[in-house]
Design an enzyme around this catalytic site. Structure first.
Site, PDB file in Angstrom:
ATOM      1  CB  CYS A  82       8.015 -22.103   6.353  1.00  0.00           C
ATOM      2  SG  CYS A  82       8.720 -23.570   7.104  1.00  0.00           S
ATOM      3  CB  CYS A 205      16.320 -23.463   8.232  1.00  0.00           C
ATOM      4  SG  CYS A 205      15.487 -21.924   7.831  1.00  0.00           S
TER       5      CYS A 205
HETATM    6  N1  LIG Z   1      11.655 -19.057  11.057  1.00  0.00           N
HETATM    7  C1  LIG Z   1      11.532 -18.438   9.742  1.00  0.00           C
HETATM    8  C2  LIG Z   1      10.321 -19.005   8.983  1.00  0.00           C
HETATM    9  C3  LIG Z   1      10.470 -20.497   8.765  1.00  0.00           C
HETATM   10  C4  LIG Z   1      11.683 -20.823   7.988  1.00  0.00           C
HETATM   11  C5  LIG Z   1      12.107 -22.272   7.973  1.00  0.00           C
HETATM   12  N2  LIG Z   1      11.414 -23.181   8.840  1.00  0.00           N
HETATM   13  C6  LIG Z   1      12.144 -22.810   6.551  1.00  0.00           C
HETATM   14  O1  LIG Z   1      12.051 -24.019   6.348  1.00  0.00           O
HETATM   15  O2  LIG Z   1      12.309 -21.966   5.615  1.00  0.00           O
HETATM   16  C7  LIG Z   1      11.345 -16.940   9.916  1.00  0.00           C
HETATM   17  O3  LIG Z   1      10.560 -16.524  10.753  1.00  0.00           O
HETATM   18  O4  LIG Z   1      11.993 -16.204   9.142  1.00  0.00           O
END
Ligand SMILES: N[C@H](CCC[C@H](N)C(=O)O)C(=O)O
Length: 266
Positions: A82, A205
């Site tokens: 993340c 994200c």
């Molecule tokens: N939901 C993503 C992980 C968190 C990614 C996101 N919150 C970031 O800031 O990179 C997954 O399971 O692939």
């Protein structure tokens, strides 16, 4: 979701957000948090019954570097890297006096360096060597898997339904995060993301905008070494060195802030 009516534990937590991607952070350096309790973690992330967040992040001891980051999506399951959460845990580590302004820490996709610049964190991301271009979109992994496609009028685009369909129909059980992009200028793009494991659109994200910056470069829609990504939750910048289709020195930079601290009875 059955929990004892008799409080069995008071769990201190901190709420952080990085460009609107928000997380419940817990200091687990004593290694007492029940990491396998998927229902508990999903409860903590529940915006009505719990604290509320797109995910939960533990800071833990690490024998070799400053600390270890363990990330869980809002569904309660441990997941891949993340980027926004990585920026938040670096601020948390400073708040806990584990680090000063620079750090190297361990995460699910390996070691990350980072440095704090006031409210912002510049986070080193993994190198990227494989970018798959298909008719349906671009796919690459920046620590988490990302599908990217260009759209028009992104502000009114149906991110939830379209994102959920792509996440399920193209990527099946493992899924992927789905990013929709509209170019604003030579090196600026608007991005909206449907996130796997949250199963909804998030305000930003981090691994997603990192993937978008690299995909836009691969599609030759920009040739700048630093790309600006506008998200619903704020502005992020991604920089990198590109050599023969190989991306290294990838850095994700933007604000990451502590919102509140609390104690939840579980
Ligand atoms: N939901 C993503 C992980 C968190 C990614 C996101 N919150 C970031 O800031 O990179 C997954 O399971 O692939």
């Amino acid at each position: 979701m059955a929990f004892s009516i008799f409080a069995t534990m008071k769990l201190p937590f901190y709420k952080y957000q990085g460009t609107g991607n928000d997380f419940v952070l817990v200091d687990n350096r004593q290694n007492i948090f029940p990491k396998n309790d998927t229902k508990l973690i999903a409860h903590l992330c529940d915006r009505r019954l719990g604290v509320g967040g797109d995910g939960m992040i533990l800071i833990e001891e690490d024998a070799d570097v400053d600390f270890k980051m363990v990330y869980f999506n809002a569904d309660g399951k441990e997941s891949t890297m993340c980027g926004n959460g990585g920026r938040c845990i670096v601020q948390f580590a400073k708040f806990l006096n584990v680090i000063s302004d620079k750090t190297t820490f361990n995460a699910v996709d390996g070691l990350h360096t980072a440095h704090i610049i006031n409210d912002e964190v510049a986070l080193g991301m993994i190198n990227v060597s494989e970018v798959k271009k298909a008719e349906k979109g671009v796919f690459l992994n920046t620590g988490s898997p990302h599908h990217i496609q260009m759209v028009k009028n992104i502000d009114v685009f149906n991110v939830f339904d379209t994102g959920r369909n792509i996440r399920n129909e193209i990527y099946g059980a493992d899924g992927a995060n789905v990013n929709f992009v509209e170019q604003i200028s030579e090196n600026e793009f608007k991005v909206r993301t449907y996130e796997r494991g949250v199963e909804d659109e998030t305000l930003s994200c981090g691994t997603g905008v990192t993937a978008v910056a690299i995909a836009m470069t691969e599609l030759e829609l920009t040739n700048e070494a630093t790309v600006t990504l506008q998200t619903l939750g704020g502005v992020l910048k991604v920089s990198f060195t590109k050599m023969d289709g190989f991306y290294k020195n990838v850095v994700l930079q933007g604000p990451a802030l502590q919102v509140f601290k609390g104690e939840i009875i579980i």
